[in-house]
Write a protein that holds these residues in place. Structure first.
Motif, mmCIF file in Angstrom:
data_model
loop_
_atom_site.group_PDB
_atom_site.id
_atom_site.type_symbol
_atom_site.label_atom_id
_atom_site.label_comp_id
_atom_site.label_asym_id
_atom_site.label_seq_id
_atom_site.Cartn_x
_atom_site.Cartn_y
_atom_site.Cartn_z
ATOM 1 N N ASP A 1 0.805 -1.118 -0.038
ATOM 2 C CA ASP A 1 0.054 0.008 0.186
ATOM 3 C C ASP A 1 0.786 1.323 0.017
ATOM 4 O OD1 ASP A 1 -2.683 1.530 0.438
ATOM 5 O OD2 ASP A 1 -1.608 1.987 2.045
ATOM 6 N N ALA A 2 1.951 1.217 0.755
ATOM 7 C CA ALA A 2 2.734 2.440 0.943
ATOM 8 C C ALA A 2 3.748 2.569 -0.371
ATOM 9 C CB ALA A 2 4.011 2.182 1.849
ATOM 10 N N VAL B 1 1.307 4.436 -2.975
ATOM 11 C CA VAL B 1 1.346 5.924 -2.609
ATOM 12 C C VAL B 1 2.271 6.734 -2.885
ATOM 13 C CG1 VAL B 1 1.150 7.722 -0.714
ATOM 14 C CG2 VAL B 1 -0.126 5.599 -0.514
ATOM 15 N N VAL B 2 3.718 5.978 -2.836
ATOM 16 C CA VAL B 2 4.936 6.667 -3.169
ATOM 17 C C VAL B 2 4.898 6.752 -4.978
ATOM 18 C CG1 VAL B 2 7.514 6.439 -3.320
ATOM 19 C CG2 VAL B 2 6.123 5.822 -1.337
ATOM 20 N N ARG C 1 2.813 9.828 -5.578
ATOM 21 C CA ARG C 1 3.110 11.241 -4.927
ATOM 22 C C ARG C 1 4.641 11.545 -4.703
ATOM 23 N NH1 ARG C 1 -0.678 10.400 0.340
ATOM 24 N NH2 ARG C 1 -2.648 10.119 -0.683
ATOM 25 N N ALA D 1 5.915 7.666 1.878
ATOM 26 C CA ALA D 1 4.393 7.381 1.868
ATOM 27 C C ALA D 1 3.568 8.199 2.931
ATOM 28 C CB ALA D 1 3.983 6.027 2.149
ATOM 29 N N GLN E 1 2.368 -1.929 -6.331
ATOM 30 C CA GLN E 1 1.884 -2.621 -5.248
ATOM 31 C C GLN E 1 1.913 -4.176 -5.465
ATOM 32 O OE1 GLN E 1 -1.964 -0.636 -5.460
ATOM 33 N NE2 GLN E 1 -1.903 -0.272 -3.221
#
Length: 211
Positions: free
Chosen positions: A94-95, A98-99, A102, A143, A196
């Motif tokens: 999940d992290a 996000v990375v 973003r 993240a 992911q």
């Protein structure tokens, strides 16, 4: 070692870190009894800060407190290990997604640099292990979810209790590097879903190698 030689932070925290490193280095083996009197004498401290330190390690899952028997280094079962890897796969994939979405170009370049260090450390297992953890924890920092970071940090401490850590299996370092390359490729492409997926596969493969 005397109490006066320890760092000025809370004494029990310093003692907890000293014991933590002895556990990770296998100086204190999984399942072994922790001799409080002997350790207190070694460090030149009373048993009060030692017991506070053991409470910290128990909360982290590294030590198991047994009624009227004292403290023991936690033994990790196959189920424990599977549960830890399962949660790490969920949280870190999940992290990573996000990375991928973003992170700035500079942050992705930083991860690339860490990956390059990892590639260069392939022949040094201890350095590889340390850099591998650094890469994963930096990705988590990027993240930007401190609760997830704390959960992963605690889970990784339990993972270190596994004597047959996945990275120490024959051929696992090469496999892990290939998986990291796939993760970096997906990150640089800013493909969150693929990142992911690649991170999840990385932990699945790690568990297979560790059991």
């Amino acid at each position: 070692m005397s109490a006066l030689s320890l760092a000025p932070r809370a004494l029990y925290e310093e003692v907890a870190e000293l014991l933590r490193q002895r556990i990770f280095s296998r100086e204190l083996e999984p399942g072994s009894w922790i001799d409080e009197l002997k350790i207190a004498e070694e460090y030149g401290i009373s048993r009060t800060p030692l017991r506070e330190a053991l409470k910290v390690l128990a909360a982290e899952g590294l030590v198991t407190m047994k009624v009227r028997r004292g403290a023991y280094v936690t033994e990790v079962s196959d189920k424990d290990l599977a549960d830890v890897y399962h949660l790490l796969a969920l949280l870190e994939s999940d992290a990573a997604g996000v990375v991928a979405q973003r992170a700035t170009d500079a942050e992705l370049a930083e991860l690339q640099g860490l990956h390059a260090e990892l590639e260069a450390a392939a022949d040094d297992r201890n350095r590889f292990f340390a850099l591998n953890e650094r890469f994963h924890m930096r990705l988590l920092e990027l993240a930007s979810n401190r609760w997830r970071e704390q959960m992963v940090a605690d889970l990784r401490k339990v993972m270190k209790l596994n004597r047959h850590n996945s990275l120490f299996k024959t051929g696992r370092i090469d496999e892990s590097l290939a998986e990291h390359r796939a993760i970096m490729t997906a990150l640089l492409a800013r493909n969150a879903a693929l990142t992911q997926q690649r991170m999840h596969e990385h932990f699945q493969n790690g568990l297979e190698a560790a059991t």
